[in-house]
Design a protein around this motif. Structure first.
Motif, PDB file in Angstrom:
ATOM      1  N   MET A   1     -16.343 -29.287  74.629  1.00  0.00           N
ATOM      2  CA  MET A   1     -15.608 -28.566  73.627  1.00  0.00           C
ATOM      3  C   MET A   1     -15.562 -27.101  74.041  1.00  0.00           C
ATOM      4  O   MET A   1     -16.568 -26.535  74.451  1.00  0.00           O
ATOM      5  CB  MET A   1     -16.303 -28.748  72.277  1.00  0.00           C
TER       6      MET A   1
ATOM      7  N   ARG B   1     -13.915 -21.509  71.972  1.00  0.00           N
ATOM      8  CA  ARG B   1     -13.045 -21.082  70.875  1.00  0.00           C
ATOM      9  C   ARG B   1     -13.131 -22.051  69.706  1.00  0.00           C
ATOM     10  O   ARG B   1     -13.172 -21.653  68.546  1.00  0.00           O
ATOM     11  CB  ARG B   1     -11.608 -20.962  71.384  1.00  0.00           C
ATOM     12  N   VAL B   2     -13.179 -23.352  69.989  1.00  0.00           N
ATOM     13  CA  VAL B   2     -13.297 -24.362  68.937  1.00  0.00           C
ATOM     14  C   VAL B   2     -14.678 -24.286  68.293  1.00  0.00           C
ATOM     15  O   VAL B   2     -14.809 -24.356  67.067  1.00  0.00           O
ATOM     16  CB  VAL B   2     -12.997 -25.772  69.488  1.00  0.00           C
TER      17      VAL B   2
ATOM     18  N   TYR C   1     -14.686 -21.373  66.001  1.00  0.00           N
ATOM     19  CA  TYR C   1     -13.858 -21.649  64.825  1.00  0.00           C
ATOM     20  C   TYR C   1     -14.624 -22.504  63.822  1.00  0.00           C
ATOM     21  O   TYR C   1     -14.634 -22.219  62.622  1.00  0.00           O
ATOM     22  CB  TYR C   1     -12.557 -22.344  65.243  1.00  0.00           C
TER      23      TYR C   1
ATOM     24  N   VAL D   1      -9.583 -30.511  64.659  1.00  0.00           N
ATOM     25  CA  VAL D   1      -9.310 -29.193  65.228  1.00  0.00           C
ATOM     26  C   VAL D   1      -8.759 -29.425  66.623  1.00  0.00           C
ATOM     27  O   VAL D   1      -9.435 -30.003  67.476  1.00  0.00           O
ATOM     28  CB  VAL D   1     -10.590 -28.322  65.275  1.00  0.00           C
TER      29      VAL D   1
ATOM     30  N   ALA E   1      -7.233 -27.987  70.211  1.00  0.00           N
ATOM     31  CA  ALA E   1      -7.151 -26.862  71.140  1.00  0.00           C
ATOM     32  C   ALA E   1      -6.091 -27.237  72.172  1.00  0.00           C
ATOM     33  O   ALA E   1      -6.401 -27.779  73.226  1.00  0.00           O
ATOM     34  CB  ALA E   1      -8.494 -26.597  71.784  1.00  0.00           C
TER      35      ALA E   1
END
Length: 78
Positions: free
Chosen positions: A1, A4-5, A8, A22, A24
């Motif tokens: 992962m 950025r995820v 978030y 979510v 990306a």
């Protein structure tokens, strides 16, 4: 992962009251390009069964991906 995820989810996780997807999409392009760059001459076909989310399909179309559809509904999505 990707980080950025992770960031978030850490930032917004308290807002998730039910299962949440979510995406990306920039990672999708990077993974697609890495795969196609390392497999020259191979035609990529994404299996809709894996995740038929419309944003994913739209992105893959823009990259030139083919699709593996197993039902009339999946064909219609393409």
């Amino acid at each position: 992962m990707c980080q950025r995820v992770v960031d978030y989810i850490k930032d917004k996780g308290h807002l998730f009251t039910e299962p949440t997807l979510v995406l990306a999409l920039d990672n999708l392009e990077q993974n697609y390009r890495n795969f196609t760059d390392n497999m020259p001459g191979v035609n990529v076909h994404y299996a809709l069964k894996a995740n038929p989310h419309p944003h994913i399909l739209k992105e893959l179309v823009s990259y030139g991906s083919g699709f593996d559809a197993a039902s009339l509904q999946e064909i219609a999505m393409c």
